[in-house]
Every structure is written in C-alpha cells, then in structure tokens.
Design an enzyme around this catalytic site. Sequence first.
Site, PDB file in Angstrom:
ATOM      1  N   PRO A  27       0.824  -0.987  -0.186  1.00 18.35           N
ATOM      2  CA  PRO A  27      -0.071   0.226  -0.222  1.00 18.35           C
ATOM      3  C   PRO A  27       0.949   1.649  -0.244  1.00 18.35           C
ATOM      4  CG  PRO A  27       0.086  -1.196   2.422  1.00 18.35           C
ATOM      5  CD  PRO A  27       0.937  -1.753   1.206  1.00 18.35           C
ATOM      6  N   CYS A  28       1.929   1.230  -0.132  1.00 23.90           N
ATOM      7  CA  CYS A  28       2.731   2.394   0.326  1.00 23.90           C
ATOM      8  C   CYS A  28       3.359   3.012  -1.196  1.00 23.90           C
ATOM      9  CB  CYS A  28       4.571   2.380   1.181  1.00 23.90           C
ATOM     10  SG  CYS A  28       4.422   0.954   3.039  1.00 23.90           S
ATOM     11  N   CYS A  29       3.573   4.369  -0.966  1.00 22.90           N
ATOM     12  CA  CYS A  29       3.409   5.475  -2.453  1.00 22.90           C
ATOM     13  C   CYS A  29       4.791   5.701  -2.644  1.00 22.90           C
ATOM     14  CB  CYS A  29       2.483   7.025  -2.244  1.00 22.90           C
ATOM     15  SG  CYS A  29       1.177   6.633  -1.653  1.00 22.90           S
ATOM     16  N   PHE A  30       5.280   4.816  -3.410  1.00 24.43           N
ATOM     17  CA  PHE A  30       6.360   3.810  -4.089  1.00 24.43           C
ATOM     18  C   PHE A  30       6.460   3.258  -4.695  1.00 24.43           C
ATOM     19  CE2 PHE A  30       8.514   2.092  -0.297  1.00 24.43           C
ATOM     20  CZ  PHE A  30       9.116   0.814  -1.246  1.00 24.43           C
TER      21      PHE A  30
END
Length: 425
Positions: free
Chosen positions: A350-353
């Site tokens: 779910p992390c934004c990278f």
Amino acid sequence: MNRKQNIIKTAINEHVIDHNLTAIGVMDLDGLKKTVNDAYAAFPANFFHTFAVKANALVKVLEPLREYGMGAEVASPGELLIAVTAGFTAENIIFDSPAKTLQDLRTCIKKGIALNIDNLQELERIDALMLEFPESTSIIGFRVNPQIGGGKIGSTSTATATSKFGYALVDGDNRNELISIYKKRPWLKSIHTHSGSQGCELSLMAKGIKIITELAEEINSLVGLQQITRLDIGGGLPVNFSSEIIKPSFKDYADILKAEVPLLFTDKYQVKTEFGRAIVAKNGVIITRVEYTKNSGGRHIATTHAGAQIITRTAFLPKSWPIRVTGYTTKGEERTAQTSEVVTTDVAGPCCFAGDLICSNQPLPKLESNDYVMVHDTGGYYFTNHFDYNSLPRVAIYTVAGHDDDLTIECIRQGESLEDVLNKM
C-alpha cells in the site's frame, strides 16, 4: 487440508482478518516448539541455544521460546528490555551491541548479564567497571572478527575484512595483542565470533568458529589453565525461502561443525549459539487482503495491505530477499493452477512508491479483489520488527516551534536510561 490452509481458513471464519483489519502476522507456536526441540536434538548437552531477539522482538513469542529452553541474545537496550519483560533472567541473556554506552556496560556488569566486547575502547571502560564491581558474575568475552570473507548478501555479512563488528583478528599484530589482553585479565572467560548469516555457506561459518576455537586453546595453553570456558558461536543458520523444505537443518550444521571442529562436541567448553531467523522464519506468515486488482502493460497487479511497512527487506532488496506468496479465495481455499488461470502478476503493497512490491513478474493463479495472500516464512525480520521509538528507551521525542532566534522545544516523550527502565520492573 494442510496446516497453513487451516490457519487462513480459521482467520477468515473467525473474522480475525476482514475488511477492517487487512493485514496480520501469525506465529505457529507448535511449530516454534518443534523447531527449538530440533535444535537441541542436533547438538550435545554442552550446547546452550540463545535466540537473537532482533529476529522477533515480540514478548508473546519470546515467552514461549524461554519456556522451550532458549536464552536471549540482545543487540540493543530496547531488545534487552523486551527480553527481561519476557521473563529471561540475567544468567540466560547475552548483550552484543556494538554501541554500548558506559551506562549499558555498568548495568550489565552490575546485574550479571553476559556481554561481548566489541573494541579496545570498550575494553578500557570495562577495565574500570571491573574494579568497581569485582564480584560481578557477568561472563565477558571479546567479539572476534576472523576476517574470513562474506557470503552472498554483503549487507548481512559480518566477517569481512572491513566489517564494523568486533576485533579484527588478522590486522597487524592484533592476534598477539588479543592474547596478551586475555592473559592480563582472568575475568575474560569467553570468546565470541559471528561468522555467518543468511547467504553464508555452512563451511564458511565453520571456518570462523574453528579459528576462535583454536585461539581459545592457544590462550588457555599460554595462561596455564582453562581461563576461557565458553565459546559463543553466534551467527544464524541460513533459511530456505524458496520452498517448505528446511535446509540446511540444525543437524546439517552440527554435522559440519563436528567434522571441522570436533572439540566443540566434548565437554571442554560450554558452547552458546545465537540462532534467530532459523528458529522463527518458517513458523510465521503474513496474511493480507487483496483490495483491488487491475492490468497495466500486460501485467496483472494485485494491491494488498502488506508492503514495505512490514515486508521491508523484500521491498527494498528484492533480489536478496525473495519470498513466496500463495493466493486464497474469500473462503480460504488455495488458488492453484487447476482452479485459476495462471497470469504474470505483481503483488503490491500500500505504500506510495513504485518499489513497494511483495513479488514482481511472477506466474501466479489469478488473484481477485477480496482474495487473501499468504506471505510465507515471515516469522523473523518482517512483521515482528519494531524499528520505532517504543523499543528504544534512550530515545526522547521533541517538538519545535517559533522563529530561529526564539525557538521553543518541548519534550513529548521522555527518554530513559536502560537501568532506569529495568529498575521499574
């Protein structure tokens, strides 16, 4: 139905994991007990196995490990606090941090906690403390770097020529200097090396252990008595992440050590191990829900709630730390090639990278929204790691506000010394 499928079906049916709680870590305590028993069965009675707390710093996991007969190896003040909270007593703890403060050293020596010296400056501090606490029951040794080289993963290799850990045995006249240090200090009763970890061959690990065993024999001979009574052969056993097969096994390791260093298998020395990953990895899994799926550039992408925040090593170093995943339906039934179309898949976190991937470009039975994914062999160094201030008693947290010439700094969490924390217990 295999045990893992039973675990995920139970988690789904009892609503342990659902639309609200979307990622969980599960430890199999029965499996954990069997693993510890396997370790003890592989070695003779003069071996005592400690668990590297950094591999799983959860009190509710450490408590059964203690009950199963393991000691605790700690590498930070936070880990020591967690081990004490889990009920480990001083005589069954060993402290290995390379950055021990004077207060850390005083606490260990005062309370009889074993420790390994990392460097000559630390030795100077301990010299003074031994005058302050001459009756200390701490078993103290030097951590020796045999400088035998690294394994396949450079970031976890601890016996390279330039390793940050321990006393470099091969540099200059260091070997003779270390012998002299032991001869002058009868309270140095142990010697330690950590020559292996994930990616290291068993033969390389055995080589480092053979070097310190021979060094201990030489020191004892020159002293004229058995001053060194403990050999601390730290270093974890590599884990097979590619399948359910346990290889190498504890017996495999014991067989190589017995062939290369037979003296370990007599009663001359107490031998301490520091297994971590090999104890817990295969006894833990992460289960996460698939929130959405889509196709991009011909790739099937399944977005889950488990990524870099709990699968950190794999997200940042996927080639060094690849792990297996298995898909399950909303009813906990395994998706297989017989029941689902196999497609090239990225399982994402779910992390934004962009690199937040559990696995990439893998042929997997097609995952659907609201499915579940089991991430195997994650009982160590994944959901169990706590890289936050709660595990570090010395860390204080402050806020700052105002102009540069008139700043207001306010403490919102007070740091404590290790001794202050332990004295409260």
